[in-house]
Design a protein around this motif. Structure first.
Motif, PDB file in Angstrom:
ATOM      1  N   ASP A 277       0.995  -1.063   0.073  1.00 39.25           N
ATOM      2  CA  ASP A 277       0.228   0.139   0.029  1.00 39.25           C
ATOM      3  C   ASP A 277       0.643   0.826   0.127  1.00 39.25           C
ATOM      4  O   ASP A 277       0.241   2.289  -0.357  1.00 39.25           O
ATOM      5  CB  ASP A 277      -0.603   0.217   1.406  1.00 39.25           C
ATOM      6  CG  ASP A 277      -2.332  -0.851   1.322  1.00 39.25           C
ATOM      7  OD1 ASP A 277      -2.546  -1.104  -0.208  1.00 39.25           O
ATOM      8  OD2 ASP A 277      -2.891  -0.881   2.236  1.00 39.25           O
ATOM      9  N   ARG A 280       2.221   1.470  -3.813  1.00 38.93           N
ATOM     10  CA  ARG A 280       0.927   2.467  -4.287  1.00 38.93           C
ATOM     11  C   ARG A 280       1.049   3.665  -4.222  1.00 38.93           C
ATOM     12  O   ARG A 280       0.563   4.751  -4.638  1.00 38.93           O
ATOM     13  CB  ARG A 280      -0.214   1.093  -4.073  1.00 38.93           C
ATOM     14  CG  ARG A 280      -0.575   0.214  -4.194  1.00 38.93           C
ATOM     15  CD  ARG A 280      -1.626  -0.906  -3.791  1.00 38.93           C
ATOM     16  NE  ARG A 280      -2.686   0.128  -3.714  1.00 38.93           N
ATOM     17  CZ  ARG A 280      -3.738   0.159  -3.124  1.00 38.93           C
ATOM     18  NH1 ARG A 280      -3.580  -1.213  -1.913  1.00 38.93           N
ATOM     19  NH2 ARG A 280      -4.813   0.039  -3.791  1.00 38.93           N
TER      20      ARG A 280
ATOM     21  N   LEU B 222      -1.010  -5.038 -23.024  1.00 40.87           N
ATOM     22  CA  LEU B 222      -1.327  -6.352 -22.103  1.00 40.87           C
ATOM     23  C   LEU B 222      -2.844  -6.482 -22.817  1.00 40.87           C
ATOM     24  O   LEU B 222      -3.508  -7.729 -23.050  1.00 40.87           O
ATOM     25  CB  LEU B 222      -1.076  -6.414 -21.656  1.00 40.87           C
ATOM     26  CG  LEU B 222       0.487  -6.217 -20.695  1.00 40.87           C
ATOM     27  CD1 LEU B 222       0.965  -7.409 -19.470  1.00 40.87           C
ATOM     28  CD2 LEU B 222       0.986  -7.620 -21.791  1.00 40.87           C
ATOM     29  N   ASN B 259      -7.242 -12.198 -11.460  1.00 40.74           N
ATOM     30  CA  ASN B 259      -5.564 -11.369 -11.601  1.00 40.74           C
ATOM     31  C   ASN B 259      -5.406 -11.077 -12.787  1.00 40.74           C
ATOM     32  O   ASN B 259      -4.923 -10.423 -12.107  1.00 40.74           O
ATOM     33  CB  ASN B 259      -4.241 -13.142 -10.831  1.00 40.74           C
ATOM     34  CG  ASN B 259      -4.666 -13.163  -9.107  1.00 40.74           C
ATOM     35  OD1 ASN B 259      -5.319 -12.727  -8.447  1.00 40.74           O
ATOM     36  ND2 ASN B 259      -4.559 -14.821  -9.153  1.00 40.74           N
ATOM     37  N   GLN B 260      -6.137 -11.387 -13.414  1.00 45.83           N
ATOM     38  CA  GLN B 260      -5.703 -11.054 -15.413  1.00 45.83           C
ATOM     39  C   GLN B 260      -5.962 -10.098 -14.991  1.00 45.83           C
ATOM     40  O   GLN B 260      -5.355  -9.036 -15.835  1.00 45.83           O
ATOM     41  CB  GLN B 260      -5.192 -12.038 -15.841  1.00 45.83           C
ATOM     42  CG  GLN B 260      -4.989 -11.486 -17.240  1.00 45.83           C
ATOM     43  CD  GLN B 260      -5.543 -12.650 -18.562  1.00 45.83           C
ATOM     44  OE1 GLN B 260      -5.862 -12.735 -19.411  1.00 45.83           O
ATOM     45  NE2 GLN B 260      -3.924 -13.107 -18.628  1.00 45.83           N
ATOM     46  N   HIS B 262      -7.484  -7.356 -12.860  1.00 38.97           N
ATOM     47  CA  HIS B 262      -6.536  -6.839 -11.611  1.00 38.97           C
ATOM     48  C   HIS B 262      -4.465  -6.207 -12.159  1.00 38.97           C
ATOM     49  O   HIS B 262      -3.909  -5.683 -11.813  1.00 38.97           O
ATOM     50  CB  HIS B 262      -6.042  -6.913 -10.389  1.00 38.97           C
ATOM     51  CG  HIS B 262      -6.879  -7.257  -9.681  1.00 38.97           C
ATOM     52  ND1 HIS B 262      -7.858  -6.036  -9.048  1.00 38.97           N
ATOM     53  CD2 HIS B 262      -7.802  -7.705  -9.634  1.00 38.97           C
ATOM     54  CE1 HIS B 262      -9.237  -5.935  -8.706  1.00 38.97           C
ATOM     55  NE2 HIS B 262      -9.003  -7.598  -8.313  1.00 38.97           N
ATOM     56  N   ALA B 263      -4.303  -7.410 -13.285  1.00 39.38           N
ATOM     57  CA  ALA B 263      -2.655  -6.880 -13.957  1.00 39.38           C
ATOM     58  C   ALA B 263      -3.311  -6.450 -14.951  1.00 39.38           C
ATOM     59  O   ALA B 263      -2.372  -5.399 -14.893  1.00 39.38           O
ATOM     60  CB  ALA B 263      -1.591  -8.387 -14.530  1.00 39.38           C
ATOM     61  N   LEU B 266      -3.427  -2.838 -13.410  1.00 41.57           N
ATOM     62  CA  LEU B 266      -2.179  -2.157 -12.976  1.00 41.57           C
ATOM     63  C   LEU B 266      -0.484  -2.228 -14.515  1.00 41.57           C
ATOM     64  O   LEU B 266      -0.459  -0.811 -14.438  1.00 41.57           O
ATOM     65  CB  LEU B 266      -1.479  -3.369 -12.410  1.00 41.57           C
ATOM     66  CG  LEU B 266       0.726  -3.046 -11.733  1.00 41.57           C
ATOM     67  CD1 LEU B 266       0.531  -1.903 -11.612  1.00 41.57           C
ATOM     68  CD2 LEU B 266       0.498  -4.188 -10.493  1.00 41.57           C
ATOM     69  N   ASP B 267      -1.603  -2.517 -15.747  1.00 45.73           N
ATOM     70  CA  ASP B 267      -0.671  -2.533 -16.720  1.00 45.73           C
ATOM     71  C   ASP B 267      -1.361  -0.817 -17.520  1.00 45.73           C
ATOM     72  O   ASP B 267      -0.502  -0.989 -18.659  1.00 45.73           O
ATOM     73  CB  ASP B 267      -0.734  -3.132 -17.916  1.00 45.73           C
ATOM     74  CG  ASP B 267       0.240  -3.609 -19.330  1.00 45.73           C
ATOM     75  OD1 ASP B 267       1.572  -3.042 -19.215  1.00 45.73           O
ATOM     76  OD2 ASP B 267      -0.601  -3.615 -20.302  1.00 45.73           O
ATOM     77  N   THR B 268      -2.242  -0.350 -16.856  1.00 47.49           N
ATOM     78  CA  THR B 268      -3.265   0.999 -17.573  1.00 47.49           C
ATOM     79  C   THR B 268      -1.449   2.365 -17.401  1.00 47.49           C
ATOM     80  O   THR B 268      -1.127   2.326 -15.853  1.00 47.49           O
ATOM     81  CB  THR B 268      -4.459   0.506 -16.603  1.00 47.49           C
ATOM     82  OG1 THR B 268      -4.922  -0.126 -17.336  1.00 47.49           O
ATOM     83  CG2 THR B 268      -4.960   1.893 -17.405  1.00 47.49           C
ATOM     84  N   PRO B 271      -1.241   3.503 -13.153  1.00 44.38           N
ATOM     85  CA  PRO B 271      -1.996   2.663 -13.975  1.00 44.38           C
ATOM     86  C   PRO B 271      -3.145   2.565 -12.028  1.00 44.38           C
ATOM     87  O   PRO B 271      -3.087   3.900 -11.438  1.00 44.38           O
ATOM     88  CB  PRO B 271      -0.336   1.873 -12.272  1.00 44.38           C
ATOM     89  CG  PRO B 271       0.077   3.340 -11.820  1.00 44.38           C
ATOM     90  CD  PRO B 271       0.293   4.218 -13.168  1.00 44.38           C
ATOM     91  N   PHE B 273      -5.094   0.538  -9.263  1.00 42.02           N
ATOM     92  CA  PHE B 273      -5.168  -0.583  -8.024  1.00 42.02           C
ATOM     93  C   PHE B 273      -6.733  -0.454  -7.468  1.00 42.02           C
ATOM     94  O   PHE B 273      -7.431   0.530  -7.162  1.00 42.02           O
ATOM     95  CB  PHE B 273      -4.403   0.141  -7.132  1.00 42.02           C
ATOM     96  CG  PHE B 273      -2.654   0.312  -7.491  1.00 42.02           C
ATOM     97  CD1 PHE B 273      -2.216  -1.141  -7.140  1.00 42.02           C
ATOM     98  CD2 PHE B 273      -2.931   1.441  -8.279  1.00 42.02           C
ATOM     99  CE1 PHE B 273      -0.378  -0.749  -8.393  1.00 42.02           C
ATOM    100  CE2 PHE B 273      -0.897   1.375  -8.532  1.00 42.02           C
ATOM    101  CZ  PHE B 273       0.115   0.846  -8.444  1.00 42.02           C
ATOM    102  N   TYR B 274      -6.783  -1.957  -7.544  1.00 44.40           N
ATOM    103  CA  TYR B 274      -8.306  -1.999  -6.090  1.00 44.40           C
ATOM    104  C   TYR B 274      -8.190  -2.640  -5.667  1.00 44.40           C
ATOM    105  O   TYR B 274      -8.472  -2.414  -4.306  1.00 44.40           O
ATOM    106  CB  TYR B 274      -9.352  -2.632  -7.607  1.00 44.40           C
ATOM    107  CG  TYR B 274      -9.434  -1.132  -8.258  1.00 44.40           C
ATOM    108  CD1 TYR B 274     -10.288  -0.292  -8.112  1.00 44.40           C
ATOM    109  CD2 TYR B 274      -9.453  -2.160  -9.946  1.00 44.40           C
ATOM    110  CE1 TYR B 274     -10.846   0.588  -8.785  1.00 44.40           C
ATOM    111  CE2 TYR B 274     -10.500  -1.213 -10.909  1.00 44.40           C
ATOM    112  CZ  TYR B 274     -10.820   0.016 -10.703  1.00 44.40           C
ATOM    113  OH  TYR B 274     -11.708   0.907 -11.761  1.00 44.40           O
ATOM    114  N   MET B 275      -6.802  -3.512  -5.179  1.00 46.77           N
ATOM    115  CA  MET B 275      -7.151  -4.566  -4.615  1.00 46.77           C
ATOM    116  C   MET B 275      -5.964  -3.875  -3.185  1.00 46.77           C
ATOM    117  O   MET B 275      -4.880  -3.070  -3.977  1.00 46.77           O
ATOM    118  CB  MET B 275      -6.062  -6.029  -4.507  1.00 46.77           C
ATOM    119  CG  MET B 275      -6.692  -6.664  -5.134  1.00 46.77           C
ATOM    120  SD  MET B 275      -6.658  -8.131  -6.160  1.00 46.77           S
ATOM    121  CE  MET B 275      -5.064  -8.220  -6.973  1.00 46.77           C
ATOM    122  N   ASN B 276      -5.670  -4.328  -2.274  1.00 47.94           N
ATOM    123  CA  ASN B 276      -5.169  -3.321  -1.272  1.00 47.94           C
ATOM    124  C   ASN B 276      -4.350  -4.509  -0.473  1.00 47.94           C
ATOM    125  O   ASN B 276      -4.132  -6.196  -0.769  1.00 47.94           O
ATOM    126  CB  ASN B 276      -5.973  -2.604  -0.492  1.00 47.94           C
ATOM    127  CG  ASN B 276      -6.493  -3.567   0.167  1.00 47.94           C
ATOM    128  OD1 ASN B 276      -7.125  -3.904   0.730  1.00 47.94           O
ATOM    129  ND2 ASN B 276      -7.914  -2.011   1.292  1.00 47.94           N
TER     130      ASN B 276
END
Lengths: 404, 404
Positions: A277, A280, B222, B259-260, B262-263, B266-268, B271, B273-276
């Motif tokens: 975190d 991030r 991706l 996971n993909q 969220h991957a 993150l590749d944006t 980036p 992030f939604y998970m903490n």
């Protein structure tokens, strides 16, 4: 006569990330990578190597503690390869040259940064090992040739054999002879390139990069696309940005590649997380800083990158460093006074963290003291250095000196 | 005569994620997706729609608060489309049918779960809106046809028109007429499929999925690989796993796709992030639980999935729910007593969290109270239900009843 040499070697931080091996024994990567070599004045591994007929085996001490040189292991491979070069390039050609390749070696290595800093010490460590043996053996080899050996110790170590901006070309040969480091531009080309390392506190021990990257190779559907279709163009684009000193392009590619590396780690089964975190939040702060910069100047002013851990490295040009340090310290208050190696802040030290006009403070909270447990300010630097006798780490008996 | 209908509609949680639109106005996705419909006994949106010649405009109340039905907006589009269907399919064919399509509507909608739970209410909400109008208008339409309308309200809402396992086929037509939801298997096919929602505390407001997914479409290198080369095979594989009730395959695909998703977020750039850190800890715990299960039985027993937020949904078969709840509560202590809708734990409630033999407790720490601020236990469920008059949310005046 004492046959001994001492060298120091730098840390490097990749902008285009190495993640995945096509040959785990020779350490041949699935894609090329590119890094910035950091200044040894701040971060370095120093290594003394000595060859002596009285030594009965190859021995190595890291930070004063002996590490076993296991036959077939990575240290052993590097030492063996360097002895082979000594024999082929020196002793076979000059019968009067001392037969150092037949002697065992004692090696003492020391990192001037704490392991707790979470900086990968294997890159500077293996680069120092190889460069000290190259000096001891008086090898007539350019850094690129030595990088082939360092690569077999730790992949990214090959990039620490050169200063400035360094590409590790993946190569295509199965023997790995074209998988080496080349200099894209020396440090003198862009001396205003600075780096701020934010050492992030992390309770959790992450997946080792050695095992993590192979799990990605085996399970991530996205990695192959990255390797084949993304990295090749990024290598071309970032090299061009470096040659043109185009910080905006350099930074955008660096950030995108850091994020994509962490994206393929997350696309792995089980998923691998290195950022936490706090990482991030650093991204959120730098992205907001850049958003404001783009609004006013059309260009970004900072680039974050994260290796296989939660620490951020922020690249920026010298003119922006002060502003960025103040911004980071505002969101991530520091326990210790900022070590100001470039004397940016004068005697009064860091002031109140000021943010650029238009900066949306809500992008991150003010974190608790110690969330970022240290800041290291450094800049781009040169390749390994041969040091003089006074800097040697071995005593007369061939064991490590006790360091003050 | 009062022309009114009340329906309820379920929440759905995707196993193959929807992320990216090829048409932002019609809401046509860049890839197909697949979800599990959750039981309305636990989570639902309830909506009453009334058509009346005295109404002067279309009005809508959500949880008692009026929302403006903006012309050209998503609610307006759905209402307009439903009126069109009423006219074409009913009034144009039967001159004696009341001309409801010419009346304005009043609509009251209510979610039985708090917004603070962080569950996407737009899916169940638009599904309830569309199904209540379909009931009011007595449309002779199968759910798949209605899903075309709900899709234009909120993409994933189309999947809430059906129970069980539901695929949203991306379609290829530019008018979107083949981009609809179809049932892969009804809830009765695999009634032992349970879900545990872990509501994760999060200070930070995330990027909205509407803007986030288009940023990914525009900037992630991706995403295109995922769309073209990963999702199509996963849709085939998970449908097969569902039809064969092969939980191991179902779970592995579900986790990999979460996971993909969220991957690629993150590749944006910047980036997303939604998970903490709490989300990551839940993943670590479930992965360790599965590692032990694979060692003993050869198969995984739980599947986590995360939408555009930090909350985890854990799918598992009924037999493992108790063990999983105890495990989650051990690492993420609960402030409130676990609401035990299936009476798993009897009068004495949850005991000491027991972990399966061989479980490595070091994969996560015990988090502070409230890190996971609630647990909702539910299971697979059916599609929208028509409710009777007593459940209506509008009073005689056509405004929302005050709910107890």
């Amino acid at each position: 006569m004492v046959f001994q040499a001492t060298t120091s070697a730098p840390v490097n931080i990749a902008c285009i990330k190495y993640w995945g091996k096509r040959d785990t024994s020779l350490i041949l990567p699935t894609n090329s990578s590119l890094s910035v070599t950091l200044d040894q004045d701040h971060l370095r591994s120093t290594t003394t190597s000595r060859a002596d007929p009285s030594f009965t085996s190859d021995r190595l001490w890291l930070n004063g503690k002996e590490e076993i040189v296991k036959d077939g292991g990575r240290m052993s491979t590097c030492i063996k390869e360097m002895k082979r070069l000594r024999k082929e390039l020196v002793e076979d050609k000059d019968p009067k040259a001392p037969q150092l390749s037949t002697f065992s070696v004692h090696i003492a290595s020391y990192n001037n940064f704490p392991t707790a800093a979470g900086l990968a010490s294997s890159a500077s460590g293996f680069a120092a090992l190889v460069s000290s043996l190259a000096a001891l053996y008086a090898l007539p080899c350019p850094p690129t040739t030595l990088s082939l050996i360092a690569r077999q110790g730790s992949g990214s170590a090959c990039r620490s054999l050169l200063g400035g901006f360094v590409a590790w070309e993946q190569g295509s040969q199965s023997n790995g002879l074209d998988s080496h480091a080349v200099q894209v531009a020396p440090e003198s080309h862009w001396p205003t390139m600075h780096a701020l390392i934010c050492v992030v506190n992390d309770a959790k021990k992450g997946t080792s990069s050695t095992s993590g990257m192979q799990r990605t190779v085996e399970t991530s559907p996205l990695l192959q696309h990255r390797i084949k279709h993304v990295v090749p163009q990024r290598m071309i684009d970032i090299s061009k940005a470096i040659l043109e000193k185009d910080f905006d392009s350099f930074a955008r590619i660096t950030m995108a590649d850091s994020n994509q590396f962490h994206a393929v780690a997350l696309d792995t089964s089980p998923p691998i997380f290195y950022m936490n975190d706090v990482s991030r939040a650093i991204i959120a702060v730098v992205e907001e800083y850049n958003r404001v910069a783009v609004e006013t100047t059309g260009k970004v002013k900072a680039a974050y990158t994260f290796d296989a851990g939660p620490n951020a490295v922020i690249y920026t040009e010298e003119a922006n460093v002060k502003e960025i340090i103040e911004m980071i310290v505002k969101f991530f208050p520091q326990q210790e006074k900022f070590k100001d190696p470039f004397g940016l802040f004068g005697a009064q030290g860091l002031g109140e963290g000021k943010l650029p006009q238009g900066f949306n403070e809500a992008v991150a909270k003010t974190w608790e003291l110690g969330s970022v447990k240290g800041l290291i300010h450094t800049k781009i630097g040169g390749g390994p250095r041969v040091l003089d006798e006074a800097e040697a780490l071995l005593n007369a008996e061939g064991t490590p000196k006790t360091l003050a």
